[in-house]
Design an enzyme around this catalytic site. Structure first.
Site, PDB file in Angstrom:
ATOM      1  N   GLY A  18       0.779  -1.239   0.000  1.00 43.69           N
ATOM      2  CA  GLY A  18       0.000   0.000   0.000  1.00 43.69           C
ATOM      3  C   GLY A  18       0.805   1.280   0.000  1.00 43.69           C
ATOM      4  CB  SER A  19       4.315   2.208  -0.768  1.00 45.01           C
ATOM      5  OG  SER A  19       4.516   1.900  -2.116  1.00 45.01           O
ATOM      6  CG  ASN A  20       1.915   3.485  -5.714  1.00 47.94           C
ATOM      7  OD1 ASN A  20       2.302   4.531  -6.221  1.00 47.94           O
ATOM      8  ND2 ASN A  20       2.533   2.333  -5.894  1.00 47.94           N
ATOM      9  CE  LYS A  97      -7.014 -12.717  -7.135  1.00 47.97           C
ATOM     10  NZ  LYS A  97      -6.637 -13.993  -7.679  1.00 47.97           N
ATOM     11  CB  ILE A  99     -11.088  -4.372 -12.909  1.00 53.34           C
ATOM     12  CG1 ILE A  99     -10.066  -3.761 -11.933  1.00 53.34           C
ATOM     13  CG2 ILE A  99     -12.425  -3.658 -12.780  1.00 53.34           C
ATOM     14  CD1 ILE A  99     -10.483  -3.762 -10.484  1.00 53.34           C
ATOM     15  CG  ASN A 113      -2.895  -0.518 -13.130  1.00 48.66           C
ATOM     16  OD1 ASN A 113      -2.777  -0.678 -11.908  1.00 48.66           O
ATOM     17  ND2 ASN A 113      -2.221  -1.237 -14.005  1.00 48.66           N
ATOM     18  CG  HIS A 115       2.932  -1.562 -15.694  1.00 46.81           C
ATOM     19  ND1 HIS A 115       2.550  -2.815 -15.247  1.00 46.81           N
ATOM     20  CD2 HIS A 115       4.031  -1.765 -16.458  1.00 46.81           C
ATOM     21  CE1 HIS A 115       3.370  -3.721 -15.732  1.00 46.81           C
ATOM     22  NE2 HIS A 115       4.291  -3.119 -16.467  1.00 46.81           N
ATOM     23  CG  ASP A 156      -0.186  -4.163 -17.367  1.00 45.90           C
ATOM     24  OD1 ASP A 156      -0.718  -3.559 -16.420  1.00 45.90           O
ATOM     25  OD2 ASP A 156       0.578  -5.124 -17.209  1.00 45.90           O
TER      26      ASP A 156
HETATM   27  C1  GRF Z   1       3.735  -0.843  -7.554  1.00 45.58           C
HETATM   28  O1  GRF Z   1       5.029  -1.076  -8.025  1.00 45.58           O
HETATM   29  C2  GRF Z   1       2.778  -0.636  -8.707  1.00 45.58           C
HETATM   30  O2  GRF Z   1       3.370  -0.074  -9.819  1.00 45.58           O
HETATM   31  C3  GRF Z   1       2.352  -2.030  -9.037  1.00 45.58           C
HETATM   32  O3  GRF Z   1       2.275  -2.693  -7.805  1.00 45.58           O
HETATM   33  C4  GRF Z   1       3.155  -2.065  -6.868  1.00 45.58           C
HETATM   34  C5  GRF Z   1       2.324  -1.711  -5.667  1.00 45.58           C
HETATM   35  O4  GRF Z   1       3.094  -1.255  -4.593  1.00 45.58           O
HETATM   36  N1  GRF Z   1       1.142  -2.011  -9.828  1.00 45.58           N
HETATM   37  P1  GRF Z   1       2.390  -0.652  -3.298  1.00 45.58           P
HETATM   38  O5  GRF Z   1       1.474  -1.736  -2.726  1.00 45.58           O
HETATM   39  O6  GRF Z   1       1.647   0.566  -3.695  1.00 45.58           O
HETATM   40  O7  GRF Z   1       3.508  -0.357  -2.350  1.00 45.58           O
END
Ligand code: GRF
Length: 214
Positions: A18-20, A97, A99, A113, A115, A156
């Protein structure tokens, strides 16, 4: 004159740490992004993303196909959770997963999304996590990066909203490269969401035009 207040209800789907999600919440807290994360949905009950959501008082839902006896019930559950919170934008942040097509169709051009490479290279089924960075290094390319795209029915594949390049260094391992790319993801994703929230993202077939900000 009254200031124009733009905000948007966002759902974040995430399977992992969940870092994003964290970067998006930080951008909201700092006022760089006028949005509310109204729900976090994960197929993985022990994901860091659900923990982050709970710690911030955001609705955190574990929804997995295995909890339902049919695809229909599974899709209905996802759609009803989105509809009841008036979700206007779905953000996939490490969601592992696919969608369901009905959700893509109801949220056409409103699912993003991220990537960790420059699509259309190094994408598609099986290209996730460290696999992407391994493939990048093995291919010998000198530049990789981050892509934010709109989600369609194929992995993607949807129209590209933003890309940012990251150099591949001679001594990079998949892990060191992943770390550098991730930092860039944390800058680019909140920025792409901001453009979307402010109505600056226009989709014409496969082409996305970002409205001039001046
Ligand atoms: C990220 O590298 C994103 O690009 C990919 O999955 C990873 C998720 O990382 N789709 P986080 O869970 O947000 O840390």
């Amino acid at each position: 004159m009254k200031a124009l207040i733009i905000s948007m209800n966002i759902a974040v789907f995430a399977s992992g740490r969940g870092s994003n999600l964290m970067a998006i919440l930080k951008a909201i807290e700092e006022g760089r992004l006028k949005a509310r994360v109204v729900v976090v949905i994960s197929n993985n009950s022990s994901s860091g993303a659900l923990e982050i959501a709970r710690s911030k008082g955001i609705d955190a839902l574990h929804i997995s196909r295995s909890q339902f006896s049919s695809d229909r019930e599974y899709v209905d559950k996802i759609l009803s959770e989105l509809r009841k919170r008036n979700v206007e934008l779905v953000v996939l942040a490490g969601y592992m997963k696919k969608i369901p097509a009905e959700v893509v169709s109801e949220y056409r051009n409103r699912i993003l999304n991220i990537h960790p490479a420059l699509l259309p290279s190094f994408g598609g089924q099986g290209m996730y996590g460290i696999n992407v960075h391994k493939a990048v290094i093995e291919s010998g390319v000198k530049i990789t990066g981050v892509t934010v795209h709109i989600v369609d029915e194929e992995y993607d594949h949807g129209p590209i909203v933003l890309q940012k390049a990251v150099e591949v260094k001679d001594d990079d391992t998949p892990e060191t490269l992943a770390e550098r790319v991730l930092k860039v993801e944390h800058e680019v994703y909140p920025e792409a969401i901001r453009l979307f929230v402010e109505g600056k993202v226009n989709v014409f077939g496969r082409k996305v035009i970002i409205k001039n900000e001046n």
